[in-house]
Design a protein around this motif. Sequence first.
Motif, PDB file in Angstrom:
ATOM      1  N   ALA A 155       0.829  -1.204   0.000  1.00 24.75           N
ATOM      2  CA  ALA A 155       0.000   0.000   0.000  1.00 24.75           C
ATOM      3  C   ALA A 155       0.864   1.255   0.000  1.00 24.75           C
ATOM      4  O   ALA A 155       0.535   2.257  -0.640  1.00 24.75           O
ATOM      5  N   CYS A 156       2.001   1.198   0.728  1.00 25.62           N
ATOM      6  CA  CYS A 156       2.928   2.341   0.750  1.00 25.62           C
ATOM      7  C   CYS A 156       3.603   2.523  -0.597  1.00 25.62           C
ATOM      8  O   CYS A 156       3.650   3.628  -1.146  1.00 25.62           O
ATOM      9  N   VAL A 157       4.152   1.439  -1.123  1.00 24.06           N
ATOM     10  CA  VAL A 157       4.894   1.507  -2.385  1.00 24.06           C
ATOM     11  C   VAL A 157       3.983   1.953  -3.527  1.00 24.06           C
ATOM     12  O   VAL A 157       4.380   2.736  -4.392  1.00 24.06           O
ATOM     13  N   GLU A 158       2.723   1.482  -3.511  1.00 20.51           N
ATOM     14  CA  GLU A 158       1.805   1.770  -4.610  1.00 20.51           C
ATOM     15  C   GLU A 158       0.889   2.954  -4.310  1.00 20.51           C
ATOM     16  O   GLU A 158      -0.029   3.242  -5.078  1.00 20.51           O
ATOM     17  N   HIS A 159       1.131   3.642  -3.181  1.00 23.18           N
ATOM     18  CA  HIS A 159       0.346   4.829  -2.805  1.00 23.18           C
ATOM     19  C   HIS A 159      -1.144   4.503  -2.703  1.00 23.18           C
ATOM     20  O   HIS A 159      -2.002   5.235  -3.208  1.00 23.18           O
ATOM     21  N   LYS A 160      -1.450   3.389  -2.049  1.00 17.03           N
ATOM     22  CA  LYS A 160      -2.837   2.978  -1.897  1.00 17.03           C
ATOM     23  C   LYS A 160      -3.231   2.975  -0.420  1.00 17.03           C
ATOM     24  O   LYS A 160      -2.403   3.135   0.458  1.00 17.03           O
ATOM     25  N   GLY A 161      -4.513   2.752  -0.176  1.00 15.88           N
ATOM     26  CA  GLY A 161      -5.018   2.731   1.192  1.00 15.88           C
ATOM     27  C   GLY A 161      -6.286   3.557   1.284  1.00 15.88           C
ATOM     28  O   GLY A 161      -6.777   4.102   0.289  1.00 15.88           O
ATOM     29  N   GLY A 162      -6.835   3.647   2.494  1.00 15.40           N
ATOM     30  CA  GLY A 162      -8.046   4.431   2.693  1.00 15.40           C
ATOM     31  C   GLY A 162      -7.774   5.926   2.595  1.00 15.40           C
ATOM     32  O   GLY A 162      -6.636   6.379   2.619  1.00 15.40           O
ATOM     33  N   ARG A 163      -8.845   6.699   2.492  1.00 20.48           N
ATOM     34  CA  ARG A 163      -8.713   8.158   2.445  1.00 20.48           C
ATOM     35  C   ARG A 163      -8.639   8.701   3.868  1.00 20.48           C
ATOM     36  O   ARG A 163      -9.588   8.589   4.632  1.00 20.48           O
ATOM     37  N   PHE A 202     -14.034  17.455   5.791  1.00 20.47           N
ATOM     38  CA  PHE A 202     -13.673  16.067   6.099  1.00 20.47           C
ATOM     39  C   PHE A 202     -14.689  15.046   5.598  1.00 20.47           C
ATOM     40  O   PHE A 202     -14.549  13.859   5.850  1.00 20.47           O
ATOM     41  N   ARG A 203     -15.686  15.493   4.856  1.00 23.91           N
ATOM     42  CA  ARG A 203     -16.804  14.595   4.543  1.00 23.91           C
ATOM     43  C   ARG A 203     -16.428  13.467   3.589  1.00 23.91           C
ATOM     44  O   ARG A 203     -17.081  12.429   3.564  1.00 23.91           O
ATOM     45  N   ASP A 204     -15.386  13.641   2.776  1.00 23.61           N
ATOM     46  CA  ASP A 204     -15.005  12.609   1.799  1.00 23.61           C
ATOM     47  C   ASP A 204     -13.926  11.668   2.316  1.00 23.61           C
ATOM     48  O   ASP A 204     -13.365  10.883   1.543  1.00 23.61           O
ATOM     49  N   PHE A 205     -13.627  11.719   3.618  1.00 18.01           N
ATOM     50  CA  PHE A 205     -12.540  10.906   4.161  1.00 18.01           C
ATOM     51  C   PHE A 205     -13.077   9.748   5.005  1.00 18.01           C
ATOM     52  O   PHE A 205     -14.184   9.803   5.546  1.00 18.01           O
ATOM     53  N   ASP A 206     -12.257   8.691   5.084  1.00 18.59           N
ATOM     54  CA  ASP A 206     -12.636   7.495   5.837  1.00 18.59           C
ATOM     55  C   ASP A 206     -12.140   7.534   7.276  1.00 18.59           C
ATOM     56  O   ASP A 206     -12.657   6.830   8.147  1.00 18.59           O
ATOM     57  N   SER A 207     -11.068   8.297   7.530  1.00 20.51           N
ATOM     58  CA  SER A 207     -10.475   8.370   8.872  1.00 20.51           C
ATOM     59  C   SER A 207      -9.670   9.657   8.994  1.00 20.51           C
ATOM     60  O   SER A 207      -9.421  10.351   7.997  1.00 20.51           O
ATOM     61  N   VAL A 208      -9.254   9.967  10.225  1.00 20.35           N
ATOM     62  CA  VAL A 208      -8.516  11.207  10.495  1.00 20.35           C
ATOM     63  C   VAL A 208      -7.328  10.906  11.400  1.00 20.35           C
ATOM     64  O   VAL A 208      -7.451  10.161  12.379  1.00 20.35           O
ATOM     65  N   ALA A 236       3.458  11.913   9.741  1.00 19.77           N
ATOM     66  CA  ALA A 236       3.496  10.938   8.645  1.00 19.77           C
ATOM     67  C   ALA A 236       3.122   9.553   9.146  1.00 19.77           C
ATOM     68  O   ALA A 236       2.384   8.808   8.479  1.00 19.77           O
ATOM     69  N   THR A 237       3.610   9.194  10.343  1.00 17.10           N
ATOM     70  CA  THR A 237       3.320   7.876  10.917  1.00 17.10           C
ATOM     71  C   THR A 237       1.837   7.730  11.238  1.00 17.10           C
ATOM     72  O   THR A 237       1.219   6.709  10.936  1.00 17.10           O
ATOM     73  N   ALA A 238       1.261   8.777  11.852  1.00 21.99           N
ATOM     74  CA  ALA A 238      -0.157   8.737  12.213  1.00 21.99           C
ATOM     75  C   ALA A 238      -1.046   8.707  10.972  1.00 21.99           C
ATOM     76  O   ALA A 238      -2.045   7.985  10.918  1.00 21.99           O
ATOM     77  N   LEU A 239      -0.687   9.496   9.956  1.00 23.53           N
ATOM     78  CA  LEU A 239      -1.475   9.523   8.723  1.00 23.53           C
ATOM     79  C   LEU A 239      -1.432   8.168   8.028  1.00 23.53           C
ATOM     80  O   LEU A 239      -2.456   7.657   7.567  1.00 23.53           O
ATOM     81  N   LEU A 240      -0.248   7.572   7.969  1.00 24.19           N
ATOM     82  CA  LEU A 240      -0.118   6.259   7.354  1.00 24.19           C
ATOM     83  C   LEU A 240      -0.918   5.225   8.130  1.00 24.19           C
ATOM     84  O   LEU A 240      -1.568   4.341   7.545  1.00 24.19           O
ATOM     85  N   ARG A 286      -7.295   7.984  -9.573  1.00 16.81           N
ATOM     86  CA  ARG A 286      -7.836   7.889  -8.221  1.00 16.81           C
ATOM     87  C   ARG A 286      -8.364   6.485  -7.927  1.00 16.81           C
ATOM     88  O   ARG A 286      -8.122   5.931  -6.849  1.00 16.81           O
ATOM     89  N   LEU A 287      -9.064   5.901  -8.885  1.00 16.29           N
ATOM     90  CA  LEU A 287      -9.579   4.544  -8.685  1.00 16.29           C
ATOM     91  C   LEU A 287      -8.439   3.540  -8.557  1.00 16.29           C
ATOM     92  O   LEU A 287      -8.526   2.580  -7.788  1.00 16.29           O
ATOM     93  N   GLU A 288      -7.348   3.748  -9.303  1.00 18.34           N
ATOM     94  CA  GLU A 288      -6.191   2.861  -9.208  1.00 18.34           C
ATOM     95  C   GLU A 288      -5.469   3.059  -7.879  1.00 18.34           C
ATOM     96  O   GLU A 288      -5.036   2.086  -7.249  1.00 18.34           O
ATOM     97  N   ASP A 289      -5.324   4.318  -7.445  1.00 14.28           N
ATOM     98  CA  ASP A 289      -4.646   4.604  -6.184  1.00 14.28           C
ATOM     99  C   ASP A 289      -5.367   3.976  -4.996  1.00 14.28           C
ATOM    100  O   ASP A 289      -4.743   3.514  -4.039  1.00 14.28           O
ATOM    101  N   GLU A 290      -6.681   3.971  -5.067  1.00 12.47           N
ATOM    102  CA  GLU A 290      -7.477   3.406  -3.971  1.00 12.47           C
ATOM    103  C   GLU A 290      -7.501   1.882  -3.999  1.00 12.47           C
ATOM    104  O   GLU A 290      -7.884   1.255  -3.014  1.00 12.47           O
ATOM    105  N   GLY A 291      -7.120   1.289  -5.118  1.00 11.78           N
ATOM    106  CA  GLY A 291      -7.188  -0.163  -5.232  1.00 11.78           C
ATOM    107  C   GLY A 291      -8.552  -0.654  -5.681  1.00 11.78           C
ATOM    108  O   GLY A 291      -8.823  -1.857  -5.639  1.00 11.78           O
ATOM    109  N   THR A 292      -9.417   0.270  -6.101  1.00  8.11           N
ATOM    110  CA  THR A 292     -10.731  -0.126  -6.608  1.00  8.11           C
ATOM    111  C   THR A 292     -10.590  -0.788  -7.975  1.00  8.11           C
ATOM    112  O   THR A 292     -11.285  -1.756  -8.302  1.00  8.11           O
TER     113      THR A 292
END
Length: 669
Positions: free
Chosen positions: A70-78, A136-142, A189-193, A413-419
């Motif tokens: 997920a780090c290498v490919e810049h993927k993960g939740g928003r 913050f409405r389009d995000f999955d976590s903070v 950076a650690t908390a965001l990841l 964006r769809l590729e980055d998210e892994g969708t």
Amino acid sequence: MIGIGIDTGGTCTDAVIFDTKSHKVLSQSKTLTTRQDLKVGILRALGGLDQDLARNASYISLSTTLATNACVEHKGGRAKLVFIGVNPQVVKKMGGEYGLPPMGDIYFMKGDAGQPDSLENTPDWQKFEEDIVQDFRDFDSVAIVQMNPKYNDGEYEIKAEQIIKKTLGLPCVRGYDLFQELNVQKRGATALLNARLLPVMEDFFDSIEGSLAELGLDLPIVIVKSDGSIMSREFAMSRPVETLLCGPAASIIGAMELSKYQDALIVDMGGTTSDVAMVKDGIPVTSESGISIGEWKTMVKGVSIDTFALGGDSAVKYKRGQLYLDNRRCVPLCMAASQYPKMRKALKTLVLMDRPFDYPAHEFFMLVSLPTNLDKYTPSERKFIQALEDGPLIYREAAAAIGTSPHVLNMKRLEDEGTVIRIGMTPTDVMHVYGDYTEFDSEASRMGAAYLSAVTKGTPAEVCKEIYDLTKCRLYSNLVRIFMKYETGRDLNLQECEDLEKLTAYIFRHSGQNLADFAIRPVFSTPSKLIGIGAPTKIFLADVAKLLGTEADFPQDGKVANAIGAAMGNISTECVIKIEPYKGIKSSYLTYIISGGHETYSLPDYDDALVEAKKTARQCAIQRSRQQGAVGEVEVEIEVKENTYQRNKYALAEIIETLVIARAISEKE
């Protein structure tokens, strides 16, 4: 004790039943990782084990490269990052050095706990509550990180979390809960990841639990940490960032168990990444400053592993008729075509056209998973997702499905998210052409090579050789870089890496020529042995080892080394308490601040502070062991490091900082 070890990688899922007393693999299984539904692949891997032995297991221990990939490919939740009391100009000046997002994607608010209270420094909670409804409405976590949290025990982070949960109901990650080091940007950076990895880890554990339930196995679940120790499922769910190098750490433990070498460089090539670690006297070299993966620099402690984008599924791209390897993984043509046979017709049509295109015409798009909330996507993105529901579409057809030109098609964006993921030509496809690995549809691989021959003006055989050479060259270049890092004690800067890449490419390209053809020939060699694990490693590492003038060992069970390493781990935790002398601005009175535990406090006497720090460190280490799944007695070792400063040779040395380190080791549940 008998345990089950399972490793879920970007391409394959491996499972073993391992006897920790006899150090023997009793049963093993390997299958493809099913990214669209992890449970399918995990169930197949577990189902491939001896079920009678599986029912006698005491636990199941997991490792995965999902976080690494997920780090290498810049993927993960928003995830949204909130900085409290952090100067925006300082963050801007660093230019994203730690992997932080662009300035406009970070929410800044006042509140430096290390500064005296004032109107200019007090957080505006009312404005914050109003802003987050829209921002913050389009995000999955903070992720929430404050400046100098030790002065109020992270009070601002706690308050911000309460407001976010009350207003939006989003999961939050507090930076001070994760790590107490001072570097606020690295902590950010650690908390965001960590926040971005929450859905990745949740999906993984749901898949594991569902698979165990279907097989009727009721086992305690633990997972490998980045330092090679293990933690409980509950602990990992809140701190997925601790699994950053989970898969690579497990592979090191497994490789050391399997190989005869005690001093070596371990090379594990998977589908997406290659992970490399140095072992000295049978002990892995560790990273004290924190793990770095790609652009991310974190505070996660672990074994020193260099992870770079290279695997059997690395995408083969082209530009102006030249082939190159992309950093991203794609699904090999052979794998996808074996599941979707209609792909062959689209590939055959493309090959019969016998002409290259500016866009990657041989690539397909495939839907990985259908998002639960389609409202957050644009109309084009929703239409694109809908078009892929019936199966993969070749590039031209995918563009036509949303009424656009393939030359401008952009679904990043769809590729980055892994969708959505691409299907394309890879080294794995060349393995199928050569017969090195023939598990899937070799004909699709041959058609991919045929199209790229039109691109390069070469033969399909030349295309396949070039792809293998590109893979070996990147592996060789990175191993030289890693050896230089260990030799010099530092990472090479960007310019040095670029220069080294050019030099190693030159050496590799001319490695087969006679020495008499050169006036001078650069050579890199090493006395260190290489240990190769991971399915594709033997194909590429043997020639690289020869070029480095050394030997490579390929252990018999190396293809499941990660799963073996997962099955062997124990619970190990560390707690660091810091003692700092402090003198008030208007007073000569000296006191000692103790921080790093659940709260910060001070004592006037150093000896008393040291006693309390040791007590706090011990309690903290034991508590963390329990959180990670330890039962029974916990052994704790205490180490004290005093950092001193001497003004001149005549002055007495002054203690500027004391670190009390408690290390706890215990058995898993």
